[in-house]
Write a protein that holds these residues in place. Structure first.
Motif, PDB file in Angstrom:
ATOM      1  N   PHE A 180     -15.754 -26.314 -39.575  1.00  0.00           N
ATOM      2  CA  PHE A 180     -16.764 -27.368 -39.655  1.00  0.00           C
ATOM      3  C   PHE A 180     -17.956 -26.917 -40.496  1.00  0.00           C
ATOM      4  O   PHE A 180     -18.368 -27.603 -41.424  1.00  0.00           O
ATOM      5  N   MET A 181     -18.481 -25.744 -40.182  1.00  0.00           N
ATOM      6  CA  MET A 181     -19.649 -25.242 -40.902  1.00  0.00           C
ATOM      7  C   MET A 181     -19.340 -25.061 -42.383  1.00  0.00           C
ATOM      8  O   MET A 181     -20.182 -25.296 -43.242  1.00  0.00           O
ATOM      9  N   GLU A 182     -18.125 -24.621 -42.663  1.00  0.00           N
ATOM     10  CA  GLU A 182     -17.747 -24.370 -44.045  1.00  0.00           C
ATOM     11  C   GLU A 182     -17.872 -25.635 -44.901  1.00  0.00           C
ATOM     12  O   GLU A 182     -18.426 -25.609 -45.986  1.00  0.00           O
ATOM     13  N   ASP A 185     -35.133 -34.526 -40.908  1.00  0.00           N
ATOM     14  CA  ASP A 185     -35.068 -35.973 -40.683  1.00  0.00           C
ATOM     15  C   ASP A 185     -34.277 -36.321 -39.446  1.00  0.00           C
ATOM     16  O   ASP A 185     -34.755 -36.929 -38.512  1.00  0.00           O
ATOM     17  N   CYS A 186     -33.012 -35.939 -39.495  1.00  0.00           N
ATOM     18  CA  CYS A 186     -32.114 -36.382 -38.449  1.00  0.00           C
ATOM     19  C   CYS A 186     -31.694 -35.207 -37.583  1.00  0.00           C
ATOM     20  O   CYS A 186     -31.896 -34.046 -37.933  1.00  0.00           O
ATOM     21  N   GLY A 187     -31.138 -35.540 -36.443  1.00  0.00           N
ATOM     22  CA  GLY A 187     -30.763 -34.538 -35.470  1.00  0.00           C
ATOM     23  C   GLY A 187     -29.765 -33.526 -35.992  1.00  0.00           C
ATOM     24  O   GLY A 187     -29.780 -32.362 -35.598  1.00  0.00           O
ATOM     25  N   LEU A 188     -28.916 -33.962 -36.894  1.00  0.00           N
ATOM     26  CA  LEU A 188     -27.933 -33.033 -37.419  1.00  0.00           C
ATOM     27  C   LEU A 188     -28.590 -31.932 -38.231  1.00  0.00           C
ATOM     28  O   LEU A 188     -28.151 -30.785 -38.215  1.00  0.00           O
ATOM     29  N   HIS A 189     -29.659 -32.277 -38.904  1.00  0.00           N
ATOM     30  CA  HIS A 189     -30.379 -31.242 -39.640  1.00  0.00           C
ATOM     31  C   HIS A 189     -30.978 -30.208 -38.688  1.00  0.00           C
ATOM     32  O   HIS A 189     -30.990 -29.014 -38.978  1.00  0.00           O
ATOM     33  N   LEU A 190     -31.440 -30.677 -37.566  1.00  0.00           N
ATOM     34  CA  LEU A 190     -31.960 -29.742 -36.561  1.00  0.00           C
ATOM     35  C   LEU A 190     -30.847 -28.805 -36.104  1.00  0.00           C
ATOM     36  O   LEU A 190     -31.032 -27.588 -35.999  1.00  0.00           O
ATOM     37  N   PHE A 191     -29.704 -29.395 -35.850  1.00  0.00           N
ATOM     38  CA  PHE A 191     -28.544 -28.601 -35.437  1.00  0.00           C
ATOM     39  C   PHE A 191     -28.198 -27.561 -36.493  1.00  0.00           C
ATOM     40  O   PHE A 191     -28.064 -26.373 -36.204  1.00  0.00           O
ATOM     41  N   VAL A 201     -30.641 -24.467 -36.766  1.00  0.00           N
ATOM     42  CA  VAL A 201     -30.532 -23.355 -35.811  1.00  0.00           C
ATOM     43  C   VAL A 201     -29.152 -22.689 -35.827  1.00  0.00           C
ATOM     44  O   VAL A 201     -29.012 -21.542 -35.425  1.00  0.00           O
ATOM     45  N   MET A 202     -28.149 -23.407 -36.318  1.00  0.00           N
ATOM     46  CA  MET A 202     -26.804 -22.832 -36.337  1.00  0.00           C
ATOM     47  C   MET A 202     -26.490 -22.103 -37.627  1.00  0.00           C
ATOM     48  O   MET A 202     -25.503 -21.374 -37.688  1.00  0.00           O
ATOM     49  N   SER A 203     -27.263 -22.320 -38.664  1.00  0.00           N
ATOM     50  CA  SER A 203     -26.900 -21.682 -39.911  1.00  0.00           C
ATOM     51  C   SER A 203     -27.214 -20.198 -39.834  1.00  0.00           C
ATOM     52  O   SER A 203     -28.273 -19.787 -39.370  1.00  0.00           O
ATOM     53  N   LEU A 243     -32.488 -20.288 -28.301  1.00  0.00           N
ATOM     54  CA  LEU A 243     -31.129 -20.538 -27.830  1.00  0.00           C
ATOM     55  C   LEU A 243     -30.635 -19.444 -26.891  1.00  0.00           C
ATOM     56  O   LEU A 243     -29.764 -19.678 -26.054  1.00  0.00           O
ATOM     57  N   ILE A 244     -31.165 -18.252 -27.058  1.00  0.00           N
ATOM     58  CA  ILE A 244     -30.831 -17.154 -26.144  1.00  0.00           C
ATOM     59  C   ILE A 244     -32.121 -16.460 -25.750  1.00  0.00           C
ATOM     60  O   ILE A 244     -33.151 -16.618 -26.415  1.00  0.00           O
ATOM     61  N   SER A 245     -32.057 -15.716 -24.667  1.00  0.00           N
ATOM     62  CA  SER A 245     -33.240 -14.943 -24.296  1.00  0.00           C
ATOM     63  C   SER A 245     -32.843 -13.479 -24.170  1.00  0.00           C
ATOM     64  O   SER A 245     -31.680 -13.141 -23.913  1.00  0.00           O
TER      65      SER A 245
END
Lengths: 120, 120
Positions: A18-20, B12-18, B21-23, B68-70
């Motif tokens: 997905f990320m790719e 802008d949108c929630g996917l960008h937020l996702f 942090v995931m990149s 996301l983690i502590s």
DNA sequence: TTTGATACGGACAAATTTATCCGTTATTGC
DNA sequence: GCAATAACGGATAAATTTGTCCGTATCAAA
């Protein structure tokens, strides 16, 4: 000419796949525009004014290569080209919506965290 | 010292937020390990041998900064540190599973497309 | 006392992605 | 003819991410 990777791509789990295909600054916006019926390159560019036309073209090409959208050239003058989601692209919509919902639900916290990262 | 962004981040949108942090090449694997109970940095490194310890530490820091983690430091010698998912991190698990499922369901097509991109 | 495990991060190089600048072709409208 | 729109991509610079090489510290075991 497209960039040639020098390190191996990791595709262990589905999320990496997905990320790719989703990685690329403008890809989400591009898919979103096309999904909402804005199909011609020039029209898409008008909805994503922060990016240059050059960059959008490049990422559209990648989306085509990854099979998420298809490009139809009408071969008429004046030029006319239209992009549309492939079946694979369509299957991605609910996934995008899920992740987008998570982002929106946590927007306040996330924005604050992301912001605080960018200052110290 | 962490890198300072020079261009504005788009959220802008929630996917960008996702995506924001995931990149990071190893973040998914890191979250996955921690979710599955591997909490100490050294243990995590043993499960992700392709990456150097240095790089993993850097991405762990980012995950902490993004909430996301502590990180719990036991302040004992010999050193002992443990990471765990925060509430926000936990809320991400079902989202990750959704996207991972999409990837797995389309693995054959995706692998083929990604592969063909990397040769011509 | 040397080796190895634990933990962390500075400094820099290499890889990768994104942006900018410009040139091409063809048609419509003024 | 001249400007605007439509379409595309090479060449190169800038930004960003990832990797490598080291150096720090403490403790345990051989």
């Amino acid at each position: 000419m497209m960039y040639q990777k020098k390190t191996p791509t990791i595709l262990d789990c589905g999320l990496h796949l997905f990320m790719e295909v989703m990685s690329g600054k403008w890809k989400i916006s591009l898919l979103w525009s096309i999904y909402h019926g804005i199909k011609r390159p020039s029209g898409i560019h008008k909805t994503i004014t922060q990016a240059s036309r050059r960059v959008l073209d490049a990422q559209l090409n990648q989306l085509v290569l990854h099979g998420l959208i298809s490009r139809k050239d009408y071969h008429i003058k004046p030029y006319k080209v239209e992009y549309s989601l492939t079946e694979l692209g369509h299957s991605l919509i609910p996934v995008i919506e899920t992740t987008a919902r998570w982002g929106e639900e946590n927007r306040l916290v996330l924005e604050e965290k992301i912001f605080s990262c960018s200052i110290d």
